[in-house]
Design a protein around this motif. Structure first.
Motif, PDB file in Angstrom:
ATOM      1  N   LYS A 215      55.374  87.070  -9.650  1.00  0.00           N
ATOM      2  CA  LYS A 215      55.163  86.933  -8.203  1.00  0.00           C
ATOM      3  C   LYS A 215      56.151  85.887  -7.683  1.00  0.00           C
ATOM      4  O   LYS A 215      55.819  84.999  -6.891  1.00  0.00           O
ATOM      5  CB  LYS A 215      53.711  86.529  -7.913  1.00  0.00           C
ATOM      6  CG  LYS A 215      53.308  86.618  -6.449  1.00  0.00           C
ATOM      7  CD  LYS A 215      53.309  88.030  -5.900  1.00  0.00           C
ATOM      8  CE  LYS A 215      52.837  88.033  -4.435  1.00  0.00           C
ATOM      9  NZ  LYS A 215      53.005  89.356  -3.807  1.00  0.00           N
ATOM     10  N   ASN A 217      58.483  86.129  -5.643  1.00  0.00           N
ATOM     11  CA  ASN A 217      58.799  86.165  -4.211  1.00  0.00           C
ATOM     12  C   ASN A 217      57.963  85.162  -3.426  1.00  0.00           C
ATOM     13  O   ASN A 217      58.340  84.729  -2.336  1.00  0.00           O
ATOM     14  CB  ASN A 217      58.597  87.581  -3.653  1.00  0.00           C
ATOM     15  CG  ASN A 217      57.184  88.089  -3.866  1.00  0.00           C
ATOM     16  OD1 ASN A 217      56.547  87.794  -4.875  1.00  0.00           O
ATOM     17  ND2 ASN A 217      56.686  88.871  -2.924  1.00  0.00           N
ATOM     18  N   ILE A 218      56.825  84.756  -3.979  1.00  0.00           N
ATOM     19  CA  ILE A 218      55.967  83.747  -3.331  1.00  0.00           C
ATOM     20  C   ILE A 218      55.982  82.448  -4.131  1.00  0.00           C
ATOM     21  O   ILE A 218      56.250  81.378  -3.583  1.00  0.00           O
ATOM     22  CB  ILE A 218      54.521  84.274  -3.203  1.00  0.00           C
ATOM     23  CG1 ILE A 218      54.490  85.572  -2.393  1.00  0.00           C
ATOM     24  CG2 ILE A 218      53.634  83.203  -2.560  1.00  0.00           C
ATOM     25  CD1 ILE A 218      54.995  85.449  -0.969  1.00  0.00           C
ATOM     26  N   LYS A 220      57.991  80.711  -6.010  1.00  0.00           N
ATOM     27  CA  LYS A 220      59.421  80.738  -6.331  1.00  0.00           C
ATOM     28  C   LYS A 220      59.799  79.821  -7.486  1.00  0.00           C
ATOM     29  O   LYS A 220      60.680  80.156  -8.275  1.00  0.00           O
ATOM     30  CB  LYS A 220      60.233  80.407  -5.077  1.00  0.00           C
ATOM     31  CG  LYS A 220      60.013  81.415  -3.947  1.00  0.00           C
ATOM     32  CD  LYS A 220      60.876  81.109  -2.747  1.00  0.00           C
ATOM     33  CE  LYS A 220      60.569  82.061  -1.589  1.00  0.00           C
ATOM     34  NZ  LYS A 220      60.885  83.467  -1.925  1.00  0.00           N
ATOM     35  N   ILE A 246      57.122  93.048  -9.293  1.00  0.00           N
ATOM     36  CA  ILE A 246      56.160  92.124  -8.681  1.00  0.00           C
ATOM     37  C   ILE A 246      54.753  92.597  -9.019  1.00  0.00           C
ATOM     38  O   ILE A 246      54.471  93.797  -9.039  1.00  0.00           O
ATOM     39  CB  ILE A 246      56.382  92.050  -7.154  1.00  0.00           C
ATOM     40  CG1 ILE A 246      57.772  91.461  -6.884  1.00  0.00           C
ATOM     41  CG2 ILE A 246      55.314  91.225  -6.477  1.00  0.00           C
ATOM     42  CD1 ILE A 246      58.184  91.491  -5.425  1.00  0.00           C
TER      43      ILE A 246
END
Length: 381
Positions: A215, A217-218, A220, A246
């Motif tokens: 994950k 993308n969140i 980071k 993801i």
């Protein structure tokens, strides 16, 4: 010399008994083919056949039922293992030291499920075991069993999950009343270690692809570090395809097109969710084997529990499905370098599932645990 001998060789062959007897020639050819197809004998080292001690934790709920099933089948096979049994339950504050000592001595453990109370400040004994023994890799094999109808075919997924950090680090505290902080810990060392294990597993088991679940993308920094580690390790295995997905998209892809996945490597929490999802797709938690392994020790158990460990109705009716733990014990036998015993056990279990006469309720039947065990024993070669 060679030119002079060639006509003589042709003359001898033309007069050979086999040329006059096609049946004899066919028989000789068949014998030659059979010899080529003969399996290579497993050559043990001196002492490899000595019985091995295995720590046994029956656990809670259906645990004693399914571990008892394994004991019966091992006795019937005369498998070279014997069990040191310990009474451990999920509501204990910690794993007794004598159990830890036994596993450290024997190197191998087979266990039933341990129920972790929800809330109340009781820490999970499963997590304690993994940390104490540094069982950093959890492996769950989710695959279609012939004869067992499922929504998807050609499912054969291995979920390899980092087992010692992430959201399961146990670092939680109440900042002020009504505000709780829970820390997710990701380290370069542990991320690289689990990535190496996943790629090495794929390499040694002729798997073609490793998929990293994240994950980033969140999260980071945390999941970004995990991904960076996976990418670095992937460059050392050019023969194995590497991709990333993801975690939310991964769950959607699992339930829609699971056959696209091969080996999956995940941080701790995601692996728990993904493994149970994959198990449900491939036939249910009652048939999926698994294990936890570290550099020195291994603990084998049902691959995905999904809450059935403490099912009191199954315990009362004695209808718990023993297949998952039987297949996990086959993994254990292979780990102990007893491959022929592992093959016999797996073949017998798969034969019972394929015939479909003896199945527990979760697989569409009404058989008891004992009836399934008896069928497996009867199917042993």
């Amino acid at each position: 010399m060679a030119r002079r001998s060639l006509p003589i060789l042709k003359q001898l062959l033309s007069k050979s008994p086999s040329s006059e007897n096609p049946a004899l020639l066919s028989s000789c050819f068949k014998s030659s083919i059979d010899a080529q197809n003969r399996s290579v004998t497993y050559m043990p080292r001196p002492g490899d056949g000595a019985p091995r001690a295995v720590t046994l934790i029956p656990g809670d709920g259906i645990g004693p039922l399914v571990t008892g099933a394994v004991e019966q089948v091992m006795d019937a096979m005369h498998a070279p293992v014997y069990f040191e049994k310990f009474d451990v339950h999920g509501d204990m504050k910690k794993v007794p030291q004598e159990v830890i000592d036994s596993i450290k001595k024997n190197k191998v453990c087979l266990k039933g499920g341990l129920v972790t109370p929800v809330g109340g400040g009781v820490s999970s004994l499963n997590v304690q075991l993994r940390k104490e023994l540094d069982l950093y890799a959890s492996l769950v094999n989710c695959f279609n069993l012939p004869g067992l109808p499922t929504r998807h075919e050609n499912v054969d997924i291995v979920v390899i999950r980092e087992n010692t950090e992430g959201e399961y680090s146990g670092l939680e505290h109440e900042v002020v009343p009504g505000v709780v902080e829970s820390l997710k810990v990701i380290t370069k060392f542990c991320s690289e270690r689990i990535a190496k294990y996943a790629f090495e597993y794929a390499y040694l088991n002729n798997r073609k692809k490793v998929t990293a679940v994240h994950k980033a993308n969140i999260m980071k920094l945390a999941d970004g570090l995990f991904l960076e580690s996976c990418r670095e390790v992937a460059t050392k295995y050019p023969g194995i395809k590497y991709n990333e997905v993801i975690v939310d998209n991964c769950c959607m892809q699992l339930v829609s097109k699971p056959e696209q996945f091969d080996v999956m490597v995940t941080p701790n929490l995601y692996g728990n969710l993904v493994a149970n999802t994959a198990a449900g797709i491939a036939g249910g938690t009652g048939v999926m084997p698994g294990g936890n392994v570290g550099a020195d020790h291994a603990v084998f158990e049902q691959g995905a529990s999904a809450g059935n460990v403490g099912n009191e109705r199954l315990v009362e009716q004695k209808k718990a499905n023993p297949v998952a733990l039987l297949l996990s014990s086959a993994m254990m036998l292979r780990h102990l370098q007893f491959p022929s015993f592992a093959d016999r056990l797996e073949t017998a279990v798969k034969k019972v599932i394929f015939e479909g006469k003896y199945r527990t309720k979760d697989l569409g039947g009404q058989s008891t645990t004992q009836e399934v065990v008896d069928a497996v024993i009867a199917s042993l070669d």
